[in-house]
Scaffold this motif. Structure first.
Motif, mmCIF file in Angstrom:
data_model
loop_
_atom_site.group_PDB
_atom_site.id
_atom_site.type_symbol
_atom_site.label_atom_id
_atom_site.label_comp_id
_atom_site.label_asym_id
_atom_site.label_seq_id
_atom_site.Cartn_x
_atom_site.Cartn_y
_atom_site.Cartn_z
ATOM 1 N N TYR A 136 -8.319 2.766 -10.833
ATOM 2 C CA TYR A 136 -7.726 1.709 -9.875
ATOM 3 C C TYR A 136 -7.395 2.743 -8.806
ATOM 4 O O TYR A 136 -7.409 2.491 -7.506
ATOM 5 C CB TYR A 136 -6.378 1.278 -10.496
ATOM 6 C CG TYR A 136 -6.739 0.484 -11.588
ATOM 7 C CD1 TYR A 136 -7.737 -0.458 -11.755
ATOM 8 C CD2 TYR A 136 -6.068 0.347 -12.862
ATOM 9 C CE1 TYR A 136 -8.338 -1.167 -12.651
ATOM 10 C CE2 TYR A 136 -6.479 -0.178 -14.036
ATOM 11 C CZ TYR A 136 -7.365 -1.060 -13.928
ATOM 12 O OH TYR A 136 -7.766 -1.864 -15.042
ATOM 13 N N ALA A 140 -8.564 2.642 -4.741
ATOM 14 C CA ALA A 140 -7.788 2.657 -3.620
ATOM 15 C C ALA A 140 -7.905 3.580 -2.644
ATOM 16 O O ALA A 140 -7.199 3.601 -1.890
ATOM 17 C CB ALA A 140 -6.337 2.264 -4.104
ATOM 18 N N ARG A 161 6.167 -3.554 -11.290
ATOM 19 C CA ARG A 161 5.843 -5.104 -10.907
ATOM 20 C C ARG A 161 6.015 -6.086 -12.159
ATOM 21 O O ARG A 161 6.365 -7.167 -11.807
ATOM 22 C CB ARG A 161 4.393 -4.909 -10.368
ATOM 23 C CG ARG A 161 3.980 -6.417 -9.758
ATOM 24 C CD ARG A 161 4.439 -6.645 -8.605
ATOM 25 N NE ARG A 161 4.114 -5.510 -7.556
ATOM 26 C CZ ARG A 161 2.933 -5.672 -6.825
ATOM 27 N NH1 ARG A 161 2.154 -6.470 -7.004
ATOM 28 N NH2 ARG A 161 2.719 -4.535 -6.062
ATOM 29 N N ASP A 188 -4.357 -4.247 -7.733
ATOM 30 C CA ASP A 188 -3.494 -4.803 -6.356
ATOM 31 C C ASP A 188 -2.387 -3.778 -6.185
ATOM 32 O O ASP A 188 -2.057 -3.368 -4.918
ATOM 33 C CB ASP A 188 -2.939 -6.104 -6.614
ATOM 34 C CG ASP A 188 -3.762 -7.157 -6.720
ATOM 35 O OD1 ASP A 188 -5.145 -7.091 -6.059
ATOM 36 O OD2 ASP A 188 -3.488 -8.345 -6.924
ATOM 37 N N CYS A 189 -1.518 -3.282 -7.278
ATOM 38 C CA CYS A 189 -0.640 -2.353 -7.069
ATOM 39 C C CYS A 189 -1.293 -1.073 -6.459
ATOM 40 O O CYS A 189 -0.525 -0.549 -5.317
ATOM 41 C CB CYS A 189 -0.161 -1.948 -8.619
ATOM 42 S SG CYS A 189 0.808 -3.272 -9.356
ATOM 43 N N ALA A 191 -3.705 -0.590 -4.635
ATOM 44 C CA ALA A 191 -4.130 -1.006 -3.111
ATOM 45 C C ALA A 191 -2.869 -0.793 -2.235
ATOM 46 O O ALA A 191 -3.092 -0.418 -1.276
ATOM 47 C CB ALA A 191 -4.892 -2.305 -3.064
ATOM 48 N N GLU A 192 -1.956 -1.613 -2.910
ATOM 49 C CA GLU A 192 -0.505 -1.681 -1.761
ATOM 50 C C GLU A 192 0.047 -0.249 -1.716
ATOM 51 O O GLU A 192 0.521 -0.027 -0.762
ATOM 52 C CB GLU A 192 0.342 -2.579 -2.644
ATOM 53 C CG GLU A 192 -0.071 -4.039 -2.429
ATOM 54 C CD GLU A 192 0.965 -5.133 -2.868
ATOM 55 O OE1 GLU A 192 1.895 -4.692 -3.331
ATOM 56 O OE2 GLU A 192 0.614 -6.296 -3.421
ATOM 57 N N LEU A 193 -0.134 0.495 -2.914
ATOM 58 C CA LEU A 193 0.495 1.861 -2.739
ATOM 59 C C LEU A 193 -0.242 2.895 -1.750
ATOM 60 O O LEU A 193 0.208 3.697 -1.119
ATOM 61 C CB LEU A 193 0.651 2.659 -4.039
ATOM 62 C CG LEU A 193 1.697 1.843 -5.126
ATOM 63 C CD1 LEU A 193 1.626 2.543 -6.517
ATOM 64 C CD2 LEU A 193 2.953 2.131 -4.474
ATOM 65 N N ALA A 195 -1.353 1.924 1.241
ATOM 66 C CA ALA A 195 -1.079 1.255 2.455
ATOM 67 C C ALA A 195 -0.897 2.612 3.560
ATOM 68 O O ALA A 195 -1.442 2.729 4.678
ATOM 69 C CB ALA A 195 -0.094 0.526 2.742
ATOM 70 N N SER A 196 -0.131 3.759 3.023
ATOM 71 C CA SER A 196 0.290 4.719 3.857
ATOM 72 C C SER A 196 -1.156 5.540 4.198
ATOM 73 O O SER A 196 -1.285 6.140 5.274
ATOM 74 C CB SER A 196 1.291 5.886 3.250
ATOM 75 O OG SER A 196 0.602 6.286 2.114
ATOM 76 N N ARG A 198 -4.168 4.296 4.146
ATOM 77 C CA ARG A 198 -5.103 3.234 5.178
ATOM 78 C C ARG A 198 -4.622 3.134 6.388
ATOM 79 O O ARG A 198 -5.387 3.301 7.578
ATOM 80 C CB ARG A 198 -5.011 1.625 4.825
ATOM 81 C CG ARG A 198 -5.740 1.517 3.306
ATOM 82 C CD ARG A 198 -6.129 0.013 3.007
ATOM 83 N NE ARG A 198 -4.923 -0.864 3.216
ATOM 84 C CZ ARG A 198 -3.974 -0.858 2.195
ATOM 85 N NH1 ARG A 198 -4.120 -0.452 0.904
ATOM 86 N NH2 ARG A 198 -3.033 -1.577 2.266
ATOM 87 N N HIS A 199 -3.241 3.302 6.758
ATOM 88 C CA HIS A 199 -2.577 3.256 7.950
ATOM 89 C C HIS A 199 -2.446 4.829 8.915
ATOM 90 O O HIS A 199 -2.088 4.758 9.814
ATOM 91 C CB HIS A 199 -1.205 2.739 8.078
ATOM 92 C CG HIS A 199 -1.463 1.116 7.750
ATOM 93 N ND1 HIS A 199 -1.746 0.200 8.611
ATOM 94 C CD2 HIS A 199 -1.535 0.492 6.768
ATOM 95 C CE1 HIS A 199 -1.692 -1.211 8.273
ATOM 96 N NE2 HIS A 199 -1.359 -1.081 6.905
#
Length: 288
Positions: A136, A140, A161, A188-189, A191-193, A195-196, A198-199
């Motif tokens: 996972y 990600a 979660r 999903d967890c 992928a959300e973690l 985010a920093s 990806r941005h």
């Protein structure tokens, strides 16, 4: 242990979830005051083979029962537990649950007020795809090959979660009188973690990825220190303490003392800098 703050007092949880995420979530629900019965296979929780001490900590305040859910007696005992339970926590693939007669439709028909928190690898309809924390994180973009991760990020985020979804399910039931199925997917967890990354914030060269001299790891005379002087007032104090605002100057200054000495100096000057745990003389404490 005393449960002085017990918002879930009177809540009954049954968990079939073994390995890391389920036991972590179950232990947290117990710390919040719920009574938790852990149902594990006769061979025990596999986590005990890899990290027996950790599992002992997690299971310390749970009621643990070893049941063969493929046998009539084991299944009857589980059904008796579920009849009075508020929350069921699982970490099995959907097909495995259906084979045990624990698919949501059948489960909800028997126990209409039960909240089922289903921890899975991937969101439906891909919840039968195989995976573990490492895969996972890999998907990600959270890995830096060939180094393995020091933290089971997806597993532990999934555990938190799962607790949140259990609380959401209980709140929804208080409003509607009906139980619900709450799904937690590790993919999903992760992928959300990410985010920093990806941005660009923690990507190589990003502000928190080496681009800002006030946020990084630096070698000391022995070991390393972590400097995190993000806010202007911290950054100003760090420059005064370390004699500059660029990577090279800060690095040269930090090499002149041990990591423990720099941590003490940082505490005196209210600078967020600590010795990296494992360095000689490191206290493992963080500045505030």
């Amino acid at each position: 242990m005393p449960f002085t703050d017990a918002p879930l007092a009177g809540t009954r949880v049954v968990t079939l979830a073994v390995n890391v995420p389920g036991p972590v979530a179950a232990a947290r629900l117990r710390r919040m005051g719920a009574s938790v019965v852990k149902v594990q296979p006769p061979a025990g929780d596999p986590l005990g083979d890899y990290a027996a001490g950790w599992l002992a900590e997690l299971d310390a305040d749970l009621e643990v029962r070893s049941l063969d859910l493929k046998s009539p007696d084991g299944r009857a005992e589980l059904d008796e537990l579920l009849a009075s339970a508020d929350v069921l926590l699982t970490a099995s693939r959907g097909s495995a649950l259906r084979r045990l007669g624990l698919g949501w439709e059948e489960l909800h028909a028997r126990c209409p007020r039960l909240v089922h928190v289903a921890i899975v690898g991937h969101p439906a309809p891909d919840d039968d795809l195989a995976g573990h924390d490492l895969t996972y994180q890999a998907a990600a973009g959270l890995l830096t090959p060939p180094q393995l991760p020091a933290v089971l990020v997806a597993d532990l985020a999934g555990a938190e979660r799962a607790v949140s979804e259990a609380l959401a399910g209980l709140l929804l039931r208080a409003r509607t009188g009906e139980g619900s199925r709450r799904e937690v997917a590790f993919a999903d967890c992760a992928a959300e973690l990410a985010a920093s990354v990806r941005h660009g914030l923690t990507a190589p060269g990003g502000l928190l990825g080496g681009g800002f001299a006030g946020y990084g790891l630096y070698p000391a005379q022995d070991g390393h220190v972590a400097l995190a002087a993000l806010e202007p007032h911290f950054w100003q104090r760090a420059q005064e303490l370390l004699g500059g605002a660029d990577h090279d100057t800060i690095a040269a200054t930090l090499r002149t003392r041990t990591a423990a000495q720099w941590q003490r100096a940082a505490e005196e000057h209210d600078v967020p800098l600590v010795a990296v745990a494992g360095a000689p003389g490191s206290s493992g404490r963080g500045s505030r």
